[in-house]
Write a protein that holds these residues in place. Structure first.
Motif, short mmCIF file in Angstrom:
data_model
loop_
_atom_site.label_atom_id
_atom_site.label_comp_id
_atom_site.label_asym_id
_atom_site.label_seq_id
_atom_site.Cartn_x
_atom_site.Cartn_y
_atom_site.Cartn_z
N ARG A 87 1.03 -1.11 -0.05
CA ARG A 87 -0.06 -0.05 0.08
C ARG A 87 0.91 1.16 -0.23
NH1 ARG A 87 -2.10 -1.48 5.81
NH2 ARG A 87 -2.88 -3.26 4.44
N ASP A 88 2.11 1.16 0.37
CA ASP A 88 3.02 2.23 0.35
C ASP A 88 3.26 2.89 -1.15
OD1 ASP A 88 2.97 2.22 2.92
OD2 ASP A 88 4.99 1.39 3.26
N ASN A 89 3.10 1.96 -2.11
CA ASN A 89 3.29 2.28 -3.53
C ASN A 89 2.13 2.84 -4.43
OD1 ASN A 89 4.92 2.23 -6.08
ND2 ASN A 89 3.51 0.66 -6.54
N TRP A 90 1.10 3.45 -3.35
CA TRP A 90 -0.19 3.67 -4.18
C TRP A 90 -0.56 5.09 -3.56
CZ3 TRP A 90 -2.30 1.62 -8.23
CH2 TRP A 90 -1.70 0.61 -8.63
N LYS A 91 -1.03 6.27 -4.41
CA LYS A 91 -1.37 7.54 -3.89
C LYS A 91 -2.51 7.71 -4.61
CE LYS A 91 2.56 8.67 -1.52
NZ LYS A 91 2.49 7.77 -0.22
N CYS A 92 -3.39 8.65 -4.05
CA CYS A 92 -4.52 9.09 -4.75
C CYS A 92 -4.24 10.59 -5.28
CB CYS A 92 -5.79 9.25 -3.84
SG CYS A 92 -7.33 9.86 -4.41
N GLU A 93 -4.31 10.57 -6.72
CA GLU A 93 -3.81 11.84 -7.25
C GLU A 93 -4.71 12.02 -8.58
OE1 GLU A 93 1.05 11.75 -5.95
OE2 GLU A 93 0.25 11.04 -8.23
N VAL A 94 -4.49 13.17 -8.97
CA VAL A 94 -4.84 13.46 -10.40
C VAL A 94 -3.80 12.79 -11.43
CG1 VAL A 94 -5.10 15.40 -12.00
CG2 VAL A 94 -6.01 15.77 -9.46
N VAL A 95 -4.53 11.93 -12.33
CA VAL A 95 -3.60 11.09 -13.34
C VAL A 95 -3.35 11.89 -14.51
CG1 VAL A 95 -3.38 9.34 -14.31
CG2 VAL A 95 -3.99 9.31 -12.00
N ILE A 96 -4.79 12.50 -15.07
CA ILE A 96 -4.66 13.48 -16.37
C ILE A 96 -5.60 14.47 -16.16
CG2 ILE A 96 -4.65 11.07 -17.58
CD1 ILE A 96 -7.67 11.27 -18.08
N GLU A 97 -5.12 15.54 -17.08
CA GLU A 97 -5.45 16.93 -16.68
C GLU A 97 -6.46 17.35 -17.99
OE1 GLU A 97 -2.53 19.60 -15.66
OE2 GLU A 97 -1.71 18.37 -14.38
N PHE A 98 -6.98 16.25 -18.95
CA PHE A 98 -8.22 16.74 -20.11
C PHE A 98 -8.68 15.43 -20.17
CE2 PHE A 98 -3.88 15.45 -21.87
CZ PHE A 98 -4.28 14.85 -22.89
N GLY A 99 -9.81 15.61 -21.07
CA GLY A 99 -10.66 14.66 -21.32
C GLY A 99 -11.81 14.34 -20.54
N SER A 100 -12.78 13.70 -20.72
CA SER A 100 -13.86 13.46 -20.01
C SER A 100 -13.64 12.66 -18.57
CB SER A 100 -15.16 12.55 -20.68
OG SER A 100 -14.61 11.35 -21.05
N LEU A 101 -12.36 11.80 -18.61
CA LEU A 101 -11.97 11.06 -17.28
C LEU A 101 -11.23 12.08 -16.38
CD1 LEU A 101 -11.02 7.72 -18.58
CD2 LEU A 101 -13.12 8.29 -17.84
N ALA A 102 -11.01 13.42 -16.84
CA ALA A 102 -10.25 14.27 -16.03
C ALA A 102 -11.06 14.97 -14.94
CB ALA A 102 -9.46 15.06 -16.93
N CYS A 103 -12.28 14.87 -15.11
CA CYS A 103 -13.20 15.60 -13.97
C CYS A 103 -14.06 14.79 -13.48
CB CYS A 103 -13.87 16.79 -14.53
SG CYS A 103 -14.89 16.43 -15.84
#
Length: 173
Positions: A114-130
């Motif tokens: 679990r130390d290898n995982w973070k909750c982050e913004v992965v992409i900044e455009f497209g319908s999956l970005a928001c």
């Protein structure tokens, strides 16, 4: 006394399995599969079909995220490549607690999955970005920064890697 405590134990096992997101079917009961019942799809190869994995762009220094029901190994059908990594299953998250790949508990001072995982913004455009794209699949942008106003966050592998052993285990290669 044993007869009275056995139903209570079974109820505790079933409630615990349900609370951890486990399917409480027979194949997910702890005495059937053990700790694998608690593992999630995080980090697994998105598909065992190499042609399907090519739908995700793998490029050093950039990230890609694709949602497709063809990614049969991913519960939410989200497949990511981060910093040019091999494509892996991910999911939306609101905190790092959502990004626990499961398995046995971590031992202090030892490497922990679990130390290898973070909750982050992965992409900044497209319908999956928001969080909620409009009817055209576009995200609302902040006028000052030009970035998505309410970005969606996903579980991201910190080191962005997936070992060949993990692929072989999932795909039976």
């Amino acid at each position: 006394m044993i007869r009275r405590s056995l139903p209570g134990y079974l109820l505790a096992v079933l409630v615990g399995a349900g609370a951890s997101g486990c399917d409480v079917s027979a194949e997910c009961l702890p005495w059937f599969k053990g700790p694998t019942c608690l593992q999630t799809d995080l980090g697994k190869p998105c598909s065992c079909d190499e042609n399907l994995q090519k739908r995700v762009t793998v490029k050093g220094g950039s990230n890609d995220l694709v949602q497709d029901s063809a990614f049969e190994n991913c519960e939410s059908f989200y497949c990511a490549s981060t910093n040019g990594s091999r494509p892996y299953c991910t999911k939306r998250c609101s905190s790092a607690l959502d990004c626990d790949p499961g398995g046995p508990p971590c031992i202090p001072g030892q490497p922990c999955a679990r130390d290898n995982w973070k909750c982050e913004v992965v992409i900044e455009f497209g319908s999956l970005a928001c969080e909620a794209p409009d009817e055209n699949g576009s995200c609302e942008l902040d006028e000052e920064t030009g970035k998505v106003k309410e970005p969606a966050r996903y579980c991201r592998a910190v080191d962005g890697t997936l070992t060949d052993d993990q692929v072989q285990l999932t795909c039976g290669l």
